[in-house]
Design a protein around this motif. Structure first.
Motif, PDB file in Angstrom:
ATOM      1  N   ALA A   1      36.768  37.024  37.459  1.00  0.00           N
ATOM      2  CA  ALA A   1      37.203  37.379  38.808  1.00  0.00           C
ATOM      3  C   ALA A   1      38.405  38.317  38.788  1.00  0.00           C
ATOM      4  N   ASP A   2      38.373  39.292  39.675  1.00  0.00           N
ATOM      5  CA  ASP A   2      39.512  40.166  39.930  1.00  0.00           C
ATOM      6  C   ASP A   2      40.295  39.539  41.085  1.00  0.00           C
ATOM      7  N   ILE A   3      41.375  38.852  40.768  1.00  0.00           N
ATOM      8  CA  ILE A   3      42.130  38.115  41.782  1.00  0.00           C
ATOM      9  C   ILE A   3      43.157  39.035  42.418  1.00  0.00           C
ATOM     10  N   VAL A   4      42.952  39.317  43.685  1.00  0.00           N
ATOM     11  CA  VAL A   4      43.862  40.179  44.437  1.00  0.00           C
ATOM     12  C   VAL A   4      44.964  39.311  45.024  1.00  0.00           C
ATOM     13  N   LEU A   5      46.212  39.625  44.679  1.00  0.00           N
ATOM     14  CA  LEU A   5      47.353  38.863  45.186  1.00  0.00           C
ATOM     15  C   LEU A   5      48.048  39.620  46.305  1.00  0.00           C
ATOM     16  N   PRO A   6      48.555  38.911  47.313  1.00  0.00           N
ATOM     17  CA  PRO A   6      48.418  37.463  47.476  1.00  0.00           C
ATOM     18  C   PRO A   6      47.017  37.084  47.939  1.00  0.00           C
TER      19      PRO A   6
ATOM     20  N   ILE B   1      37.672  33.602  43.682  1.00  0.00           N
ATOM     21  CA  ILE B   1      38.704  33.660  42.642  1.00  0.00           C
ATOM     22  C   ILE B   1      38.343  32.824  41.421  1.00  0.00           C
ATOM     23  N   TYR B   2      37.286  32.000  41.539  1.00  0.00           N
ATOM     24  CA  TYR B   2      36.917  31.121  40.428  1.00  0.00           C
ATOM     25  C   TYR B   2      35.667  31.576  39.672  1.00  0.00           C
ATOM     26  N   VAL B   3      35.053  32.680  40.071  1.00  0.00           N
ATOM     27  CA  VAL B   3      33.891  33.168  39.331  1.00  0.00           C
ATOM     28  C   VAL B   3      34.365  33.792  38.022  1.00  0.00           C
ATOM     29  N   SER B   4      33.489  33.780  37.034  1.00  0.00           N
ATOM     30  CA  SER B   4      33.845  34.319  35.719  1.00  0.00           C
ATOM     31  C   SER B   4      34.248  35.783  35.837  1.00  0.00           C
TER      32      SER B   4
ATOM     33  N   ALA C   1      43.477  31.494  38.772  1.00  0.00           N
ATOM     34  CA  ALA C   1      42.868  31.181  40.062  1.00  0.00           C
ATOM     35  C   ALA C   1      43.575  30.009  40.727  1.00  0.00           C
ATOM     36  N   GLN C   2      43.886  28.974  39.960  1.00  0.00           N
ATOM     37  CA  GLN C   2      44.512  27.787  40.540  1.00  0.00           C
ATOM     38  C   GLN C   2      45.886  28.093  41.119  1.00  0.00           C
ATOM     39  N   ILE C   3      46.681  28.871  40.422  1.00  0.00           N
ATOM     40  CA  ILE C   3      48.015  29.194  40.933  1.00  0.00           C
ATOM     41  C   ILE C   3      47.908  30.040  42.200  1.00  0.00           C
ATOM     42  N   ALA C   4      46.993  31.013  42.210  1.00  0.00           N
ATOM     43  CA  ALA C   4      46.791  31.829  43.406  1.00  0.00           C
ATOM     44  C   ALA C   4      46.281  30.977  44.567  1.00  0.00           C
ATOM     45  N   ASP C   5      45.432  30.020  44.262  1.00  0.00           N
ATOM     46  CA  ASP C   5      44.869  29.108  45.249  1.00  0.00           C
ATOM     47  C   ASP C   5      45.978  28.296  45.925  1.00  0.00           C
ATOM     48  N   THR C   6      46.862  27.712  45.129  1.00  0.00           N
ATOM     49  CA  THR C   6      47.964  26.920  45.673  1.00  0.00           C
ATOM     50  C   THR C   6      48.890  27.779  46.530  1.00  0.00           C
ATOM     51  N   GLU C   7      49.154  28.981  46.078  1.00  0.00           N
ATOM     52  CA  GLU C   7      49.994  29.888  46.866  1.00  0.00           C
ATOM     53  C   GLU C   7      49.353  30.196  48.214  1.00  0.00           C
ATOM     54  N   ALA C   8      48.027  30.348  48.235  1.00  0.00           N
ATOM     55  CA  ALA C   8      47.327  30.631  49.486  1.00  0.00           C
ATOM     56  C   ALA C   8      47.415  29.451  50.451  1.00  0.00           C
ATOM     57  N   VAL C   9      47.346  28.229  49.922  1.00  0.00           N
ATOM     58  CA  VAL C   9      47.475  27.041  50.769  1.00  0.00           C
ATOM     59  C   VAL C   9      48.867  26.997  51.397  1.00  0.00           C
TER      60      VAL C   9
END
Length: 272
Positions: A63-68, A58-61, A187-195
């Protein structure tokens, strides 16, 4: 430096930076940046170690961030990279990267000789960004979805990481730092949600026998140190190392101290 390429379970291309030679360290970088965040520490280790830094998807340039987003996906990515490496491997994780590293160790208990985890923000007794933070996670998501990544990251640093408000203001007063942080806001918001999606509690780690070094800074936010203590109590083979005069960012503020701690752990789990 070379680049490793692994194929994830879903077919995604996962890459990693590969430096140095010697016993193997696999590094999972913290949120809010990319694999280069650990450049300073890596430079102090590559003369004696092979340091492989995974590029979290999710942090690569671009990135296609799939939610959740899911920590299970990140764990599988880490294991996929680990399969390319010669054993034994010391798995090093920082912040949310340390959470992903823990999940990887649960996923494949034979893949890693040891763990080195720097302040994983686990929801041990309470969520990371839920009601106990005034719904900071939901507010950050609303700001991001509303087109304000700066406010999303302000909420993240002030109300989730719990940095003092004046420090957050100072961080965002610097244009370069503000631009860097906001570039990784999604990426950071998705990361926190995953945690937080992992759920509250650490009972699942009670049977994880992998030797584990838990790193904390004595100046880190209290909740991070409390979460670390809860994890230490749950793990059957863990020790806590405190970096004096440091907070959550010793990879930038004191890379030499962090490198020494990595070396000490590696000496125990990789070199006898």
């Amino acid at each position: 430096m070379t680049e490793l390429l692994a194929s994830a379970d879903d077919g995604r291309r996962i890459t990693a930076l590969d430096d140095g030679s010697g016993p193997t360290l696999l590094v999972v970088h913290p949120g809010g940046g990319d694999a280069t965040a650990w450049d300073g520490v890596t430079r102090l280790l590559v003369d004696d170690f092979r340091v492989v830094r995974i590029r979290r998807r999710i942090y690569v340039s671009g990135a296609d961030i799939v939610l959740p987003h899911s920590m299970a996906v990140e764990a599988a990515d880490i294991v996929a990279v680990a399969k390319l490496l010669d054993s034994p491997v010391l798995l090093v994780g920082h912040s949310s990267g340390a959470v992903a590293a823990l999940e990887a160790a649960l996923l494949d208990r034979s893949a890693f000789a040891g763990l080195f985890l720097y302040e994983p923000p686990l929801p041990t007794r309470e969520s990371v960004a839920g009601p106990n933070t005034g719904g900071a996670g939901a507010r950050a998501r609303a700001a991001l979805d509303g087109g304000d990544p700066v406010e999303a990251m302000r909420i993240h640093l002030r109300d989730i990481v719990r940095m003092p408000a004046p420090v957050v203001d100072a961080v965002f007063a610097d244009p370069d730092t503000r631009a860097r942080l906001t570039a990784y806001a999604a990426a950071q918001i998705a990361d926190t949600e995953a945690v937080d999606a992992l759920g509250v509690g650490v009972d699942r780690f009670a049977t994880l026998e992998t030797p584990t070094t838990l790193i904390e800074g004595d100046l880190s936010p209290a909740h991070l140190r409390e979460r670390l203590a809860d994890l230490a109590a749950a793990l059957p083979n863990a020790r806590v190392v405190t970096l004096t005069g440091q907070g959550h960012g010793a990879h930038l503020a004191a890379p030499d101290a962090l490198a020494r701690a990595v070396r000490d752990t590696a000496a125990q789990v990789l070199q006898g």
